[in-house]
Design a protein around this motif. Sequence first.
Motif: not given
Length: 96
Positions: A75-78
């Motif tokens: 999962y990325d930061k968004e």
Amino acid sequence: MKILYAIATLTLLSTSAQAWQIVERCTYSKFYGRVCTTSYLDDPPRNLAQEQEDEKARRASIEKWEAFCKPTRTYDKEGVVRLAYARKGCEFGRSE
């Protein structure tokens, strides 16, 4: 009158879920001019054994790809799901 057309259209659209193939052939004659014939062809009957065989082959291909590429979810930061692969080229469908 608009309501009548709407009802007729909905009736025609909802009555038949079969797909038809429409074939139109036109020829030209100097005596008769342009002559066209239209024919309707039904879809070929389904072969359930062939469909099951195709599904097995598709699943085997997916399992082969997963064993080779070993995709993992990150999962990325968004919070968007990204896939990371163990080998290069897997994002383009490479399986060997």
